[in-house]
Write an enzyme that holds these catalytic residues in place. Sequence first.
Site, PDB file in Angstrom:
ATOM      1  CB  SER A 181     -18.520  -1.197  21.570  1.00 57.20           C
ATOM      2  OG  SER A 181     -17.491  -0.997  20.623  1.00 57.20           O
ATOM      3  CG  ASN A 182     -18.351   2.483  17.568  1.00 57.08           C
ATOM      4  OD1 ASN A 182     -17.818   1.997  16.584  1.00 57.08           O
ATOM      5  ND2 ASN A 182     -17.656   3.178  18.468  1.00 57.08           N
ATOM      6  CG  HIS A 183     -22.673  -1.609  14.758  1.00 54.48           C
ATOM      7  ND1 HIS A 183     -22.711  -2.943  15.060  1.00 54.48           N
ATOM      8  CD2 HIS A 183     -23.806  -1.086  15.274  1.00 54.48           C
ATOM      9  CE1 HIS A 183     -23.832  -3.230  15.708  1.00 54.48           C
ATOM     10  NE2 HIS A 183     -24.515  -2.106  15.852  1.00 54.48           N
TER      11      HIS A 183
END
Lengths: 230, 230
Positions: free
Chosen positions: B39-41
């Site tokens: 995923s990502n932030h």
Amino acid sequence: AIRDAILHILTPDRSLAGRRILVTAGPTVEPLDPVRFLSNHSSGRQGYAIAAALAVRGADVTLISGPVSISVPDGIHRISVQTTREMLAACETALPVDAAVCTAAVSDWRAKELAPGKIKKTGDGPPRLELVENPDILATLCCAAQRPRLVVGFAAETDDVLDNAQAKRLRKGCDWLVANDVRQGVFGAMRNTVSLIDDNGIQSWPEMDKTDVAEQLAQRIAAFFAHPSS
Amino acid sequence: AIRDAILHILTPDRSLAGRRILVTAGPTVEPLDPVRFLSNHSSGRQGYAIAAALAVRGADVTLISGPVSISVPDGIHRISVQTTREMLAACETALPVDAAVCTAAVSDWRAKELAPGKIKKTGDGPPRLELVENPDILATLCCAAQRPRLVVGFAAETDDVLDNAQAKRLRKGCDWLVANDVRQGVFGAMRNTVSLIDDNGIQSWPEMDKTDVAEQLAQRIAAFFAHPSS
């Protein structure tokens, strides 16, 4: 829970007073580049509940936690980390302790190389993502020169839960291993069904709230320190 | 913010009444197995603020969101998704709309194969993680038979921010592109520094709260529909 809280106030259980206990909780997060990461669905709920149950009994709890969206229980010193290597370093700094309860779902692997800038989409297809193995926090604590007297591991499994958990306990060298089956959405849930594996075999607990799992485990830990031979 | 809220109540701006607007927000999450994911932030803050600013002006907003820990603004229909493919399907179902504002930080890649059980550590080293490219939501919306009249993309960049963003706007075919430099921790922060790129060139906005970025953008969208030629 209200009844228990009142009972605690009226007849506080200080059976873990003076014991230093390390608890790890939550996921670890392994960055691939400045925006992307590899992680897992651990909510940290079970670990935070255990930290709270130990602290209520007077233990001096250090909670080493990956990023979660729950707040720190009263009277607990939390150290926030991102990666598995950061969590290991924080654990080693926390030694010596009387007990370590390793509930964190650590990333077994990380990207071999951390890209300094955001990895761009190119016409050449997806990037090759090479992984390397992370250090094993539970096994490291079990082999440490300052090994805690009691080391408790957790195993989240989806297949052959008890077989995998028993093998994990022997491989890592921990005293107790708490196994849970994460097929049916335990991550983020309030309830949990666990089995506790020790030298005497397997004890399967009924499904209960994570706070009740925490209470049971804290009682067992208190009993261990009261009667170390048991 | 209180002053603005009072002004809104006294003199409501209904400049987007009757407009259907799609907003995507948050990260997408690509599972590798039942517990692990890529995923990502992205926190979703900027997208949620934009959805709120559009709804306040009377727009009928559909917010298609990856997992975030912020609550749904009043009067907004939120559709929760996990993966990029789920987000794309939800966007296509939401058509036709007058405008689409694509703030989501979608995972560009996913695991080629989803492991049915938790991938085990073996003695053979880390697993080979093969990635495949996800569909491109922004480009798909721009090419759709029912293309929204206004498509706004977002570009989170760490290097050559404006060059990369200008190239992205042309490649995807969106009308406006909002570029932001995510090197200094914009993800999860309350403030943002963005540039808006359209046919007329680049307009760099000063650093401001994400709610103010949302207000500015909502005003521009309202102006677009009031004077479509601008």
